[in-house]
Design a protein around this motif. Structure first.
Motif, PDB file in Angstrom:
ATOM      1  N   GLY A  95       0.615  -1.155  -0.141  1.00 32.76           N
ATOM      2  CA  GLY A  95       0.057   0.019   0.072  1.00 32.76           C
ATOM      3  C   GLY A  95       0.855   1.076   0.078  1.00 32.76           C
ATOM      4  N   THR A  96       1.992   1.365  -0.423  1.00 33.72           N
ATOM      5  CA  THR A  96       2.983   2.397  -0.327  1.00 33.72           C
ATOM      6  C   THR A  96       2.575   3.309  -1.619  1.00 33.72           C
ATOM      7  N   ARG A  97       1.899   2.943  -2.730  1.00 31.80           N
ATOM      8  CA  ARG A  97       1.869   3.573  -3.809  1.00 31.80           C
ATOM      9  C   ARG A  97       0.534   3.464  -4.595  1.00 31.80           C
ATOM     10  N   LEU A  98      -0.448   3.818  -3.641  1.00 35.32           N
ATOM     11  CA  LEU A  98      -1.924   3.823  -4.124  1.00 35.32           C
ATOM     12  C   LEU A  98      -2.171   4.969  -4.973  1.00 35.32           C
ATOM     13  N   SER A  99      -3.214   4.553  -5.978  1.00 34.30           N
ATOM     14  CA  SER A  99      -3.657   5.430  -6.816  1.00 34.30           C
ATOM     15  C   SER A  99      -4.785   6.219  -6.521  1.00 34.30           C
ATOM     16  N   ASN A 100      -4.891   7.467  -6.871  1.00 37.51           N
ATOM     17  CA  ASN A 100      -6.163   8.241  -6.630  1.00 37.51           C
ATOM     18  C   ASN A 100      -6.755   8.656  -7.788  1.00 37.51           C
ATOM     19  N   ALA A 101      -6.555   7.896  -8.788  1.00 40.62           N
ATOM     20  CA  ALA A 101      -7.339   8.107 -10.061  1.00 40.62           C
ATOM     21  C   ALA A 101      -8.930   8.178  -9.818  1.00 40.62           C
ATOM     22  N   PRO A 102      -9.621   9.384 -10.045  1.00 42.76           N
ATOM     23  CA  PRO A 102     -11.005   9.434 -10.157  1.00 42.76           C
ATOM     24  C   PRO A 102     -11.816   8.510 -11.085  1.00 42.76           C
ATOM     25  N   LEU A 103     -13.215   7.999 -10.412  1.00 46.72           N
ATOM     26  CA  LEU A 103     -13.871   7.548 -11.394  1.00 46.72           C
ATOM     27  C   LEU A 103     -14.747   8.492 -12.136  1.00 46.72           C
ATOM     28  N   ARG A 104     -15.250   7.834 -13.301  1.00 44.25           N
ATOM     29  CA  ARG A 104     -15.796   8.699 -14.268  1.00 44.25           C
ATOM     30  C   ARG A 104     -17.413   9.035 -13.653  1.00 44.25           C
ATOM     31  N   SER A 105     -17.873  10.343 -14.048  1.00 37.44           N
ATOM     32  CA  SER A 105     -19.317  10.314 -13.508  1.00 37.44           C
ATOM     33  C   SER A 105     -19.975   9.493 -14.548  1.00 37.44           C
ATOM     34  N   PRO A 106     -21.327   9.083 -13.873  1.00 35.93           N
ATOM     35  CA  PRO A 106     -22.177   8.222 -14.343  1.00 35.93           C
ATOM     36  C   PRO A 106     -22.521   8.690 -16.145  1.00 35.93           C
ATOM     37  N   GLN A 107     -22.674   9.984 -16.266  1.00 31.06           N
ATOM     38  CA  GLN A 107     -22.699  10.467 -17.569  1.00 31.06           C
ATOM     39  C   GLN A 107     -21.973  10.135 -18.473  1.00 31.06           C
ATOM     40  N   ALA A 108     -20.596  10.317 -18.090  1.00 30.97           N
ATOM     41  CA  ALA A 108     -19.435   9.792 -19.041  1.00 30.97           C
ATOM     42  C   ALA A 108     -18.987   8.474 -19.275  1.00 30.97           C
ATOM     43  N   ILE A 109     -19.802   7.487 -18.513  1.00 26.49           N
ATOM     44  CA  ILE A 109     -19.372   6.040 -18.724  1.00 26.49           C
ATOM     45  C   ILE A 109     -20.141   5.352 -20.108  1.00 26.49           C
ATOM     46  N   PRO A 110     -19.444   4.877 -20.788  1.00 29.80           N
ATOM     47  CA  PRO A 110     -19.962   4.404 -22.083  1.00 29.80           C
ATOM     48  C   PRO A 110     -20.868   3.079 -21.831  1.00 29.80           C
ATOM     49  N   THR A 111     -21.719   2.936 -23.014  1.00 31.00           N
ATOM     50  CA  THR A 111     -22.444   1.782 -22.697  1.00 31.00           C
ATOM     51  C   THR A 111     -22.085   0.638 -23.816  1.00 31.00           C
ATOM     52  N   PHE A 112     -22.526  -0.619 -23.364  1.00 27.92           N
ATOM     53  CA  PHE A 112     -22.490  -1.796 -24.520  1.00 27.92           C
ATOM     54  C   PHE A 112     -23.766  -2.264 -24.683  1.00 27.92           C
ATOM     55  N   ASP A 113     -24.059  -3.049 -25.706  1.00 27.19           N
ATOM     56  CA  ASP A 113     -25.351  -3.696 -25.906  1.00 27.19           C
ATOM     57  C   ASP A 113     -25.291  -5.088 -25.485  1.00 27.19           C
ATOM     58  N   GLY A 114     -25.599  -5.546 -24.151  1.00 29.30           N
ATOM     59  CA  GLY A 114     -25.666  -6.999 -23.593  1.00 29.30           C
ATOM     60  C   GLY A 114     -27.089  -7.426 -23.246  1.00 29.30           C
ATOM     61  N   TYR A 115     -26.770  -8.663 -22.627  1.00 34.53           N
ATOM     62  CA  TYR A 115     -28.306  -9.185 -21.979  1.00 34.53           C
ATOM     63  C   TYR A 115     -28.055  -9.163 -20.589  1.00 34.53           C
ATOM     64  N   LEU A 116     -29.271  -8.289 -20.217  1.00 31.06           N
ATOM     65  CA  LEU A 116     -29.338  -8.319 -18.670  1.00 31.06           C
ATOM     66  C   LEU A 116     -30.165  -9.304 -18.234  1.00 31.06           C
ATOM     67  N   ARG A 117     -29.453 -10.260 -17.235  1.00 32.32           N
ATOM     68  CA  ARG A 117     -30.069 -11.468 -16.608  1.00 32.32           C
ATOM     69  C   ARG A 117     -30.984 -11.022 -15.461  1.00 32.32           C
ATOM     70  N   ALA A 118     -31.679 -12.076 -15.085  1.00 33.21           N
ATOM     71  CA  ALA A 118     -32.511 -11.934 -13.893  1.00 33.21           C
ATOM     72  C   ALA A 118     -31.910 -11.761 -12.704  1.00 33.21           C
ATOM     73  N   ASP A 119     -30.599 -12.100 -12.389  1.00 33.36           N
ATOM     74  CA  ASP A 119     -29.864 -12.113 -11.270  1.00 33.36           C
ATOM     75  C   ASP A 119     -29.084 -10.570 -11.333  1.00 33.36           C
ATOM     76  N   GLY A 120     -29.165  -9.871 -12.310  1.00 30.35           N
ATOM     77  CA  GLY A 120     -28.793  -8.489 -12.383  1.00 30.35           C
ATOM     78  C   GLY A 120     -27.434  -8.465 -12.909  1.00 30.35           C
TER      79      GLY A 120
END
Length: 510
Positions: A95-120
């Motif tokens: 743990g001596t070189r941890l990254s602080n890279a931020p997550l993208r905002s939900p609006q900036a996250i790209p999507t893919f066309d996939g299959y959403l299963r019953a378990d999520g």
């Protein structure tokens, strides 16, 4: 960016060696170092930039990769004949070189066309699977799946990618309570609930050690429309079982064909990271480029699974420094200690890992190979360490224990939930991993041109000076989105993926 016209590349200032970017002739002067090649240096191999004495540590990317086993003159070819293996010299600071890279905002996250299963969970393919509990039911499983190989039969079920039979050589003479039986059941259960399967048929013989009912109970599976069992000794034998199995799969195909792709955020992509047929360029081009793609995926909330424990040995410090807790770091150290003991029974211990192809491609020791392998994980934090085929339940970069044998390692990753595989290769590995599509990344342009029918992306453009690592990371990330959305990879077009199902077994069979 790499100077594509330079004859050699020093990966980090202070490294005693550089890598040949083309075949070097004896006597050739190597700019900008002014060193004259003492002999021929093959493409991808190392050349000494300075005189070395016996026992001197040799570095690549600033990390130790071995020792000089005798005096080495400047300009000499450095390989098996004059560089030896030394036990891992990597530090174990956590743990001596941890990254602080931020997550993208939900609006900036790209999507893919996939299959959403019953378990999520999100699927990238829509297969029906036929899994075997034991080797004895392999023929029946294959014959059931082969019935649907005719495209005319599948036309009745639009949107279904096919019927896959995944067989193995175990399931009997493996003791209950053993590590091998636990891993086999865990692997089968992971595939049975995998989101790339719309339905799964479990086929058993009836008298095997790996009883289907016990598998279902221990792994908390639920039999029903999308998960069914077929026992040959109860059904009437081979032909009767094939006929009944076809009927059961047809019912699953009816339901599978009603599924439709829909927009799903890239945070639901879980990619297994693999490298096989590695060469000296793996750690310079394809692996760090894949790491740049992983950083992008993790920033979207997605998950990447690094594996192949014997292939991080000597470079484990690069992961431990980014472990989010002492507990995570200690788990990784514990895996390496287990493998150190396990490989001590081999003639060369850990250093038995580099294959003849790896060595022909310029890799000399496991320490050198590991540097390239770890680069696939990018620069983000290591958030968890899992046993083989354990369900992955955390997002970000994770590690899964596995052998360095690619089919076994990838099988564990898919069992853990990987809905995509990214596979780098320098020598030209041919590989698929159904039901998860496998993206093949070439490390150098020469091999890509020679084996383009198997390779999806040429990362050799980094060595040619045409692209940076970050630019290729973006290309790979976009390919992940496209492949997750249904674009067929080269290995899928060629039909790879059935025979590569290989659950890991550790203990001796009785």
């Amino acid at each position: 960016m790499v100077d594509g016209k330079a004859p050699v590349l020093q990966l980090m200032p202070g490294d005693e060696v550089a890598v040949a970017l083309r075949d070097i002739q004896a006597g050739e002067v190597l700019p900008p170092f002014g060193v004259r090649a003492a002999g021929a240096i093959p493409f991808g191999h190392k050349v000494s930039l300075q005189p070395l004495a016996q026992g001197d540590v040799i570095h690549r990317l600033g990390q130790p990769i071995g020792l000089a086993i005798g005096p080495i003159v400047a300009g000499a070819h450095v390989h098996l004949h004059n560089m030896g293996f030394e036990a891992s010299m990597a530090g174990h600071a956590i743990g001596t070189r941890l990254s602080n890279a931020p997550l993208r905002s939900p609006q900036a996250i790209p999507t893919f066309d996939g299959y959403l299963r019953a378990d999520g969970k999100a699927g990238t393919r829509n297969y029906v699977g036929v899994l075997t509990s034991v080797n004895c039911s392999a023929l029946v499983a294959r014959m059931i799946a082969d019935h649907f190989r005719d495209p005319a039969r599948l036309m009745t079920y639009p949107g279904v990618d096919g019927v896959v039979a995944l067989t193995h050589k175990s399931g009997c003479s493996v003791a209950d309570g053993s590590m091998s039986m636990a891993m086999l059941r865990r692997t089968l259960a992971g595939y049975a609930r995998h989101p790339n399967f719309a339905g799964v048929l479990l086929v058993g013989l009836g008298c095997e050690d790996n009883q289907i009912d016990q598998l279902v109970e221990e792994e908390k599976l639920v039999l029903g429309d999308s998960l069914a069992k077929l026992v040959m000794q109860e059904t009437g034998g081979t032909r009767s079982s094939i006929s009944r199995g076809i009927e059961m799969v047809e019912a699953m195909l009816e339901k599978a064909s009603m599924r439709r792709r829909q927009r799903i955020p890239a945070s639901e992509i879980m990619v297994g990271l693999q490298c096989g047929g590695s060469d000296s360029f793996s750690g310079i081009s394809a692996n760090p480029a894949l790491g740049a793609a992983v950083d992008r995926l993790v920033a979207c909330g997605g998950t990447a699974i690094l594996a192949e424990t014997p292939e991080i040995y000597g470079a484990e410090n690069l992961l431990l420094e980014r472990a989010v807790s002492n507990e995570v770091g200690e788990r990784l150290i514990g895996l390496l200690e287990w493998w150190d003991d396990y490989t001590s029974k081999e003639p060369q211990g850990f250093d038995n890992n580099p294959s003849p192809g790896n060595k022909a491609g310029g890799l000399t020791t496991i320490l050198e190979k590991s540097l390239g392998a770890v680069a696939k994980g990018g620069t983000t934090n290591l958030v968890e360490v899992y046993g083989y085929a354990r369900p992955i339940d955390k997002r970000g970069l994770v590690f899964m224990d596995s052998p360095g044998f690619d089919p076994m390692s990838a099988t564990g990753q898919v069992a853990g939930g990987a809905n995509l595989i990214a596979f780098t290769t320098g020598r030209g590995s041919c590989f698929g991993c159904r039901p998860a599509p496998s993206i093949k990344l070439a490390t150098n342009s020469e091999m890509f041109a020679r084996m383009e029918e198997d390779m999806d992306i040429n990362c050799g453009t980094i060595l040619d000076g045409d692209n940076s690592i970050d630019e290729m990371g973006e290309v790979i990330f976009r390919q992940m989105i496209a492949s997750a959305s249904g674009n067929a990879t080269k290995s899928e077009v060629l039909g790879y993926g059935d025979d590569e199902f290989a659950p890991w077994h550790v203990n001796a069979w009785l």
